[in-house]
Design a protein around this motif. Structure first.
Motif, PDB file in Angstrom:
ATOM      1  N   ASP A 115      -6.534 -11.629  -2.240  1.00  0.00           N
ATOM      2  CA  ASP A 115      -6.725 -12.114  -0.867  1.00  0.00           C
ATOM      3  C   ASP A 115      -7.855 -13.137  -0.776  1.00  0.00           C
ATOM      4  OD1 ASP A 115      -4.679 -10.454  -0.115  1.00  0.00           O
ATOM      5  OD2 ASP A 115      -5.974  -8.874   0.673  1.00  0.00           O
ATOM      6  N   THR A 132       3.108  -1.470  -0.107  1.00  0.00           N
ATOM      7  CA  THR A 132       1.918  -1.409   0.748  1.00  0.00           C
ATOM      8  C   THR A 132       1.939  -0.104   1.557  1.00  0.00           C
ATOM      9  OG1 THR A 132       3.117  -2.794   2.289  1.00  0.00           O
ATOM     10  CG2 THR A 132       1.497  -3.909   0.929  1.00  0.00           C
ATOM     11  N   ASP A 133       0.860   0.119   2.314  1.00  0.00           N
ATOM     12  CA  ASP A 133       0.718   1.382   3.050  1.00  0.00           C
ATOM     13  C   ASP A 133       1.932   1.653   3.948  1.00  0.00           C
ATOM     14  OD1 ASP A 133      -1.713   1.401   1.867  1.00  0.00           O
ATOM     15  OD2 ASP A 133      -2.864   0.950   3.677  1.00  0.00           O
ATOM     16  N   HIS A 142      -4.959   9.449   0.524  1.00  0.00           N
ATOM     17  CA  HIS A 142      -4.176   8.211   0.573  1.00  0.00           C
ATOM     18  C   HIS A 142      -3.736   7.749  -0.829  1.00  0.00           C
ATOM     19  CE1 HIS A 142      -3.123   4.306   2.349  1.00  0.00           C
ATOM     20  NE2 HIS A 142      -3.703   3.741   1.310  1.00  0.00           N
ATOM     21  N   GLY A 148      -6.161  -6.323  -5.176  1.00  0.00           N
ATOM     22  CA  GLY A 148      -5.572  -6.943  -3.982  1.00  0.00           C
ATOM     23  C   GLY A 148      -6.610  -7.769  -3.217  1.00  0.00           C
ATOM     24  N   GLY A 196      -2.161 -12.230  -0.841  1.00  0.00           N
ATOM     25  CA  GLY A 196      -1.622 -11.858  -2.153  1.00  0.00           C
ATOM     26  C   GLY A 196      -0.215 -12.394  -2.400  1.00  0.00           C
ATOM     27  N   HIS A 237       0.048   7.255  -2.544  1.00  0.00           N
ATOM     28  CA  HIS A 237       0.558   6.026  -3.193  1.00  0.00           C
ATOM     29  C   HIS A 237       1.154   6.364  -4.558  1.00  0.00           C
ATOM     30  CE1 HIS A 237      -0.116   2.320  -1.052  1.00  0.00           C
ATOM     31  NE2 HIS A 237      -1.377   2.584  -0.781  1.00  0.00           N
ATOM     32  N   ASN A 249       3.987  -7.403  -6.880  1.00  0.00           N
ATOM     33  CA  ASN A 249       3.857  -8.711  -7.532  1.00  0.00           C
ATOM     34  C   ASN A 249       4.958  -8.924  -8.590  1.00  0.00           C
ATOM     35  OD1 ASN A 249       2.551 -10.460  -9.898  1.00  0.00           O
ATOM     36  ND2 ASN A 249       1.713 -11.098  -7.936  1.00  0.00           N
ATOM     37  N   GLY A 253      -0.123  -2.101  -2.980  1.00  0.00           N
ATOM     38  CA  GLY A 253       0.397  -3.401  -2.533  1.00  0.00           C
ATOM     39  C   GLY A 253       0.677  -4.391  -3.646  1.00  0.00           C
ATOM     40  N   VAL A 254      -0.208  -4.461  -4.648  1.00  0.00           N
ATOM     41  CA  VAL A 254      -0.040  -5.467  -5.704  1.00  0.00           C
ATOM     42  C   VAL A 254       1.112  -5.106  -6.656  1.00  0.00           C
ATOM     43  CG1 VAL A 254      -1.264  -6.750  -7.529  1.00  0.00           C
ATOM     44  CG2 VAL A 254      -2.484  -6.081  -5.477  1.00  0.00           C
ATOM     45  N   SER A 278      -4.173  -1.822  -5.223  1.00  0.00           N
ATOM     46  CA  SER A 278      -3.969  -2.088  -3.799  1.00  0.00           C
ATOM     47  C   SER A 278      -5.071  -2.993  -3.270  1.00  0.00           C
ATOM     48  CB  SER A 278      -3.904  -0.777  -3.028  1.00  0.00           C
ATOM     49  OG  SER A 278      -5.184  -0.210  -2.968  1.00  0.00           O
ATOM     50  N   GLY A 279      -5.089  -3.148  -1.937  1.00  0.00           N
ATOM     51  CA  GLY A 279      -6.087  -4.018  -1.323  1.00  0.00           C
ATOM     52  C   GLY A 279      -7.480  -3.422  -1.376  1.00  0.00           C
ATOM     53  N   GLY A 280      -7.567  -2.092  -1.383  1.00  0.00           N
ATOM     54  CA  GLY A 280      -8.878  -1.452  -1.360  1.00  0.00           C
ATOM     55  C   GLY A 280      -9.237  -0.725  -2.641  1.00  0.00           C
TER      56      GLY A 280
HETATM   57  O1  KG4 Z   1      -1.596  -0.955  -0.721  1.00  0.00           O
HETATM   58  P1  KG4 Z   1      -2.082  -1.917   0.308  1.00  0.00           P
HETATM   59  O2  KG4 Z   1      -1.446  -1.857   1.674  1.00  0.00           O
HETATM   60  O3  KG4 Z   1      -3.665  -1.858   0.446  1.00  0.00           O
HETATM   61  C1  KG4 Z   1      -4.452  -0.730   0.566  1.00  0.00           C
HETATM   62  O4  KG4 Z   1      -3.974   0.390   0.848  1.00  0.00           O
HETATM   63  O5  KG4 Z   1      -5.666  -0.941   0.330  1.00  0.00           O
HETATM   64  O6  KG4 Z   1      -1.890  -3.371  -0.317  1.00  0.00           O
HETATM   65  C2  KG4 Z   1      -2.277  -4.557   0.327  1.00  0.00           C
HETATM   66  C3  KG4 Z   1      -2.666  -5.563  -0.729  1.00  0.00           C
HETATM   67  C4  KG4 Z   1      -3.198  -6.867  -0.149  1.00  0.00           C
HETATM   68  O7  KG4 Z   1      -4.387  -7.198  -0.824  1.00  0.00           O
HETATM   69  C5  KG4 Z   1      -2.060  -7.851  -0.454  1.00  0.00           C
HETATM   70  O8  KG4 Z   1      -2.502  -9.185  -0.580  1.00  0.00           O
HETATM   71  C6  KG4 Z   1      -1.546  -7.320  -1.765  1.00  0.00           C
HETATM   72  O9  KG4 Z   1      -1.545  -5.910  -1.575  1.00  0.00           O
HETATM   73  N1  KG4 Z   1      -0.190  -7.792  -2.087  1.00  0.00           N
HETATM   74  C7  KG4 Z   1       0.104  -8.575  -3.154  1.00  0.00           C
HETATM   75  C8  KG4 Z   1       1.495  -8.829  -3.101  1.00  0.00           C
HETATM   76  N2  KG4 Z   1       2.007  -8.196  -2.003  1.00  0.00           N
HETATM   77  C9  KG4 Z   1       0.952  -7.555  -1.393  1.00  0.00           C
HETATM   78  N3  KG4 Z   1      -0.680  -9.062  -4.121  1.00  0.00           N
HETATM   79  C10 KG4 Z   1      -0.085  -9.810  -5.086  1.00  0.00           C
HETATM   80  N4  KG4 Z   1       1.225 -10.108  -5.097  1.00  0.00           N
HETATM   81  C11 KG4 Z   1       2.062  -9.642  -4.143  1.00  0.00           C
HETATM   82  N5  KG4 Z   1       3.368  -9.929  -4.164  1.00  0.00           N
END
Ligand code: KG4
Length: 343
Positions: free
Chosen positions: A170, A306-307, A114, A166, A183, A118, A277, A273-274, A139-141
């Motif tokens: 959150d 994001t994913d 994964h 991320g 986020g 990315h 930003n 995901g981040v 990312s979130g994880g």
């Molecule tokens: O890549 P992703 O889908 O997660 C994993 O694969 O783990 O990213 C999701 C994360 C979440 O924590 C979400 O809050 C964050 O990305 N996120 C952001 C923004 N858009 C998504 N964090 C900060 N600013 C943003 N604009």
């Protein structure tokens, strides 16, 4: 027979079901379903619900993507899916579907990492990105800084010791009364924030190395909220969101600059995901334009931070070209390290 080799990509590692089709022409069709609204009720991802929803969505989405591209399932040259890391049950749905389709159609399967997917996705859109590069996955994880030497060949330079960036966004968003996943909402709130009203620490920047730690930042925000006289009004919440985002972006920038200095790599790929930003993008672009040496900062399109299935189809296609097929049925690997990959 079609002139093209089509590789189907399936993403089910967490709470997004993603399906896409890649070929010599790039990603030719894709479909994405986010479960975020379902998990928002619980304030975070509920693994069992995630698995059940992947089962519900996956087959219709595969049919939809094949129809979109006018490709028959018998034309598939390979089927790729996220084998890890991720949630065990969610990965099991993707790998089982891939093994079953591969067996039924007599076509090879590919288990995709994964995080590699990315990191690779920006290459689909920006042909100027070449190996080697500095990969920054936010990312979130996961929060990871890697030297990306070649496909399958990565050296991890730094990672988070606790919360992913991320995840910190959150959890902090929740403290500020925002819905999950917070986020993007926190970032929007921070746009109304004023500098100088609150200050958040820049964790671990005074220690050498490229590791991160974001859980203290979240605790700092929790204490600020708890110690505040009475409930915060909208402006105060925005000021605190601003201070939090400023500290996260500053911390990332400091470590990225440090990694570029240490490696002399001139291409920096930010993904996850981040990477959507706005402040992070602006500050990195500003650094790129003003740092006085040649460095290129690259991001995926906002729609693909994001994913998604496109990153799995694209990485699957690249690996298909190299003949990286699996001879055995794919196994879910919830704790697969990036450095264990082979090229
Ligand atoms: O890549 P992703 O889908 O997660 C994993 O694969 O783990 O990213 C999701 C994360 C979440 O924590 C979400 O809050 C964050 O990305 N996120 C952001 C923004 N858009 C998504 N964090 C900060 N600013 C943003 N604009």
């Amino acid at each position: 027979m079609s002139r093209y080799h089509y590789v189907l990509g399936i993403e089910t590692s967490c709470d997004e079901t993603g399906v896409a089709l890649a070929s010599e022409q790039g990603v030719v069709a894709e479909s994405l379903f986010s479960q975020a609204d379902q998990h928002a009720l619980f304030g975070g991802v509920v693994p069992e619900l995630a698995s059940r929803d992947h089962i519900r969505c996956l087959l219709p989405m595969i049919e939809q993507v094949l129809q979109q591209a006018c490709v028959d399932k018998h034309q598939l040259a390979g089927i790729a899916c996220t084998a890890g890391p991720g949630l065990m049950g969610a990965l099991l749905i993707g790998t089982s579907m891939t093994n079953t389709l591969g067996y039924a159609l007599g076509c090879p399967t590919l288990g995709i990492h994964h995080l590699e997917a990315h990191l690779l996705l920006p290459m689909l859109y920006d042909k100027q990105i070449t190996w080697p590069f500095l990969g920054v996955l936010v990312s979130g994880g996961n929060t990871l800084m890697v030297q990306a030497h070649a496909l399958g060949d990565y050296s991890v330079m730094g990672e988070t010791l606790d919360d992913a960036v991320g995840e910190a966004f959150d959890k902090t968003a929740k403290l500020l009364g925002l819905a999950y996943p917070g986020g993007a909402l926190l970032s929007r709130l921070a746009e109304k924030g004023r500098p100088g009203y609150f200050h958040c620490p820049r964790p671990m920047v005074n220690r050498p190395g490229m590791d991160f730690s974001f859980s203290g930042l979240k605790t700092h925000v929790a204490q600020t909220v708890a110690n505040h006289q009475g409930p915060m009004n909208e402006q105060q919440r925005a000021d605190l969101a601003y201070a939090f985002e400023d500290a996260v972006v500053d911390t990332l920038l400091i470590k990225i600059r440090r990694a570029v200095a240490a490696t002399q790599l001139t291409t920096v790929v930010i993904s996850g995901g981040v990477s959507a930003n706005r402040v992070l993008r602006e500050r990195l672009r500003h650094w790129q334009d003003s740092c006085g040496f040649r460095v290129r900062v690259c991001f995926p399109p906002l729609s693909h931070c994001t994913d998604n299935g496109a990153m799995i189809a694209y990485t699957g296609y690249e690996r298909f070209l190299r003949g990286n097929f699996s001879q055995e049925p794919l196994q879910p690997l919830p704790r697969w390290q990036l450095e264990e990959l082979e090229s």
